[in-house]
Design an enzyme around this catalytic site. Sequence first.
Site, PDB file in Angstrom:
ATOM      1  N   ASP A  11       2.575   0.192 -12.647  1.00 52.17           N
ATOM      2  CA  ASP A  11       2.623  -0.951 -13.547  1.00 52.17           C
ATOM      3  C   ASP A  11       3.967  -1.188 -14.233  1.00 52.17           C
ATOM      4  OD1 ASP A  11       2.425   1.063 -15.383  1.00 52.17           O
ATOM      5  OD2 ASP A  11       0.324   0.706 -15.827  1.00 52.17           O
ATOM      6  N   ASP A  26       0.496   3.373 -18.102  1.00 50.05           N
ATOM      7  CA  ASP A  26       0.999   4.737 -17.921  1.00 50.05           C
ATOM      8  C   ASP A  26       2.210   4.761 -17.017  1.00 50.05           C
ATOM      9  OD1 ASP A  26      -0.210   4.119 -15.582  1.00 50.05           O
ATOM     10  OD2 ASP A  26      -1.408   5.938 -15.427  1.00 50.05           O
ATOM     11  N   ASP A  51      -3.802  -1.243 -19.211  1.00 48.51           N
ATOM     12  CA  ASP A  51      -4.103  -0.766 -17.884  1.00 48.51           C
ATOM     13  C   ASP A  51      -5.272   0.219 -18.082  1.00 48.51           C
ATOM     14  OD1 ASP A  51      -3.610  -0.226 -15.172  1.00 48.51           O
ATOM     15  OD2 ASP A  51      -2.582   1.620 -15.736  1.00 48.51           O
TER      16      ASP A  51
HETATM   17  P1  ADP Z   1      -5.403   0.983 -12.665  1.00 55.79           P
HETATM   18  O1  ADP Z   1      -5.200  -0.473 -12.749  1.00 55.79           O
HETATM   19  O2  ADP Z   1      -6.819   1.349 -13.028  1.00 55.79           O
HETATM   20  O3  ADP Z   1      -4.421   1.804 -13.404  1.00 55.79           O
HETATM   21  P2  ADP Z   1      -4.051   1.361 -10.100  1.00 55.79           P
HETATM   22  O4  ADP Z   1      -3.423   0.008  -9.985  1.00 55.79           O
HETATM   23  O5  ADP Z   1      -3.168   2.526 -10.308  1.00 55.79           O
HETATM   24  O6  ADP Z   1      -5.281   1.400 -11.126  1.00 55.79           O
HETATM   25  O7  ADP Z   1      -4.898   1.604  -8.787  1.00 55.79           O
HETATM   26  C1  ADP Z   1      -5.933   0.713  -8.458  1.00 55.79           C
HETATM   27  C2  ADP Z   1      -6.871   1.282  -7.450  1.00 55.79           C
HETATM   28  O8  ADP Z   1      -6.166   1.561  -6.250  1.00 55.79           O
HETATM   29  C3  ADP Z   1      -7.494   2.588  -7.849  1.00 55.79           C
HETATM   30  O9  ADP Z   1      -8.674   2.388  -8.603  1.00 55.79           O
HETATM   31  C4  ADP Z   1      -7.795   3.238  -6.501  1.00 55.79           C
HETATM   32  O10 ADP Z   1      -9.003   2.724  -5.997  1.00 55.79           O
HETATM   33  C5  ADP Z   1      -6.669   2.747  -5.643  1.00 55.79           C
HETATM   34  N1  ADP Z   1      -5.580   3.719  -5.551  1.00 55.79           N
HETATM   35  C6  ADP Z   1      -4.338   3.608  -6.062  1.00 55.79           C
HETATM   36  N2  ADP Z   1      -3.590   4.674  -5.776  1.00 55.79           N
HETATM   37  C7  ADP Z   1      -4.390   5.515  -5.083  1.00 55.79           C
HETATM   38  C8  ADP Z   1      -4.196   6.804  -4.500  1.00 55.79           C
HETATM   39  N3  ADP Z   1      -3.036   7.474  -4.582  1.00 55.79           N
HETATM   40  N4  ADP Z   1      -5.241   7.365  -3.866  1.00 55.79           N
HETATM   41  C9  ADP Z   1      -6.418   6.717  -3.768  1.00 55.79           C
HETATM   42  N5  ADP Z   1      -6.656   5.519  -4.288  1.00 55.79           N
HETATM   43  C10 ADP Z   1      -5.657   4.903  -4.926  1.00 55.79           C
HETATM   44 MG    MG Z   2      -2.535   2.729 -13.592  1.00 54.35          MG
END
Ligand code: ADP
Ligand code: MG
Length: 652
Positions: free
Chosen positions: A539, A535, A346
Amino acid sequence: MEKTKKAALRPKDKKNLVRISAALAMFCAVFVADKIVSLQGVLGGKHGWLFPFALYAAVYLLIGYDVLYKAVRNICRGRVLDENFLMCVATLGAFTLAIYRGETGREIEGFDEACAVLLFYQVGEWFQSFATGRSRASIASLMDIRPDYANVKRGDAWEKADPNEVQAGEIIMVFPGEKVPLDGVIVAGATALDAKALTGESLPRDAAAGDQVISGCVNLSSQIEVRATKPFYDSTVSKILDLVENAAGQKSKAENFITKFAKYYTPAVVAAALILGIVPALITSDWATWLYRALAFLVVSCPCALVISIPLSFFAGLGAASKHGILVKGSNYLEKLHKADVFVFDKTGTLTKGNFTVTKITPADAREEILRLAAAAEQASDHPIARSIVAAYGKAADKGYTLTNIAGAGVEAVRGQDVILCGNETLLRQKGVAYVKEEEAGTVVYVARNGKFVGSLLIADQIKEEAAQVVGELNAMGCRTVMLTGDNAAVARSVARTIGVTDHKAQLLPQDKVEEVQKLLSAQNKNGALCFVGDGINDAPVLMRSDIGVAMGGVGSDAAIEAADVVLMQDDLRGLPLGKRVAKKTMRVVTQNIVFSLVVKAAVLVLSALGIANMWIAVFGDVGVAVLAILNAMRVNGRYDKKPRANGCAKV
Ligand code: ADP
Ligand code: MG
């Protein structure tokens, strides 16, 4: 990591060491005396065996009383064919044969062998107990994290209470030298905390009012008051203890194989010994020779080396990993980690620090308003993006919003008629809100209120110092490395290029990540394993689905600790190649021990059946192999070095 204190012998091991030494001294005295002046000749005649018998029997009882006792006890409990029984039959049989030879006027032989068998058997047992104690000690140092009490404020007074009885929200006092009993936030005081037992991190960490503390840390310098944020059963300490206590239950394939093997092997060997003792004797009517061979055969047959050394190797592997802050939930995962050839990462919080800094706000004149709305919406989210926005706002956020997390997209916060959206393009498109696209590369958070676009924040994360090096190391080990992220394609490409992953996919919702992992799993070759590293935020489903789920165990990501099979307590990715090295060594030692002990066993069994190996060689074959296998297993708990971290970290 240096060994600070050499573990003293446990009382039980010490006592047995004294007993073995005493018996050995007695045995040598009797044995040498017997060789110089034949003890049989002292009384002479038909009952000449009585004198040496008395002396050897004393040695025998001293060294073997517990084996005799256990054999009888286990027979009463219905467990007949255990090693104690095998040892008793072999040695008592040798005594009987010797008496028979004496009675029939021949030179006695066999008393010394019977004593030697038990003596060496006990030496083997002692080694086993010693080695198990050593491995357990490194896991037990983890067990040391359990707090015994909490000083809790009740009314105006401080009371000592069971950590289980402290409620979230109560104030507790932690004095220097004490363990932090519950997860919480410091409300008064500043100190240095030692998290070594939890994470293997040897440098103490400074913490002051407002900082989070996790239970299990030791308070080093001065007293602090902490507001508990979780009850004990939900605190880090309980979670880790559960995890460690259950680890032994998750058996690897190799261990299951050995258990099954021993179940068929022992009866088979006893049957073989019976046949060896009876059939040729019926033909040649030389009972003494064949009975003796059968007894020697029984001595070798004990599967000790295998039965002891395999679980011990895994145990040592788990211990070695935990010393470096890598918690592995069972030996089966160590086995899988060795096979792992696909590593899926991730991005946010795993390959990057998740420490975002706000670099641009558009439109600039609405800066304060955009930050205020974003902070109000994000205050209850534990996503790294949310935490950084709240930190960037720096003031107390507006209260009263109810948050809905739209995984992989952002959040929606509602207070009465007031609705704030805060997230990526996917979120705004999904909600049908028109927005002005931020063209500059980077992670963008769009903010909208009541269906109207307000502005956007451009935020930048930092790639972890060790990420490129770790991915490089894994690539060099022949593994495939894949990055999956919910972030936009431009950021994903830049991170992927900097770090050097073999593949990457961007703009994935959590369910898309599951789908991608599913695809990788079905394309997987049979001897490999897929390892997902995340993390735990957004996920957990992928963590559960993959062959090995690895989670960053840093402050408070509980979901991860539960869903994962391996936890990297320091959030340090270098734990991956290191864990893989520990796993490799463990599996190599396991294979060596299985092959080595089976080959030596088979050889000595054949030799003793042919009468070439007497009971002396038989006992060396058995105990020697066991001791060597145990020493080999202890090698697993050796030194493993992490490569030093590269300096500086790239921004994305
Ligand atoms: P990653 O795969 O990089 O770990 P996540 O799945 O956690 O990312 O989140 C993907 C995207 O969703 C982030 O890059 C962001 O654009 C958006 N996002 C998720 N949670 C939030 C939040 N609490 N506030 C703002 N944007 C969010
Ligand atoms: Mg993440």
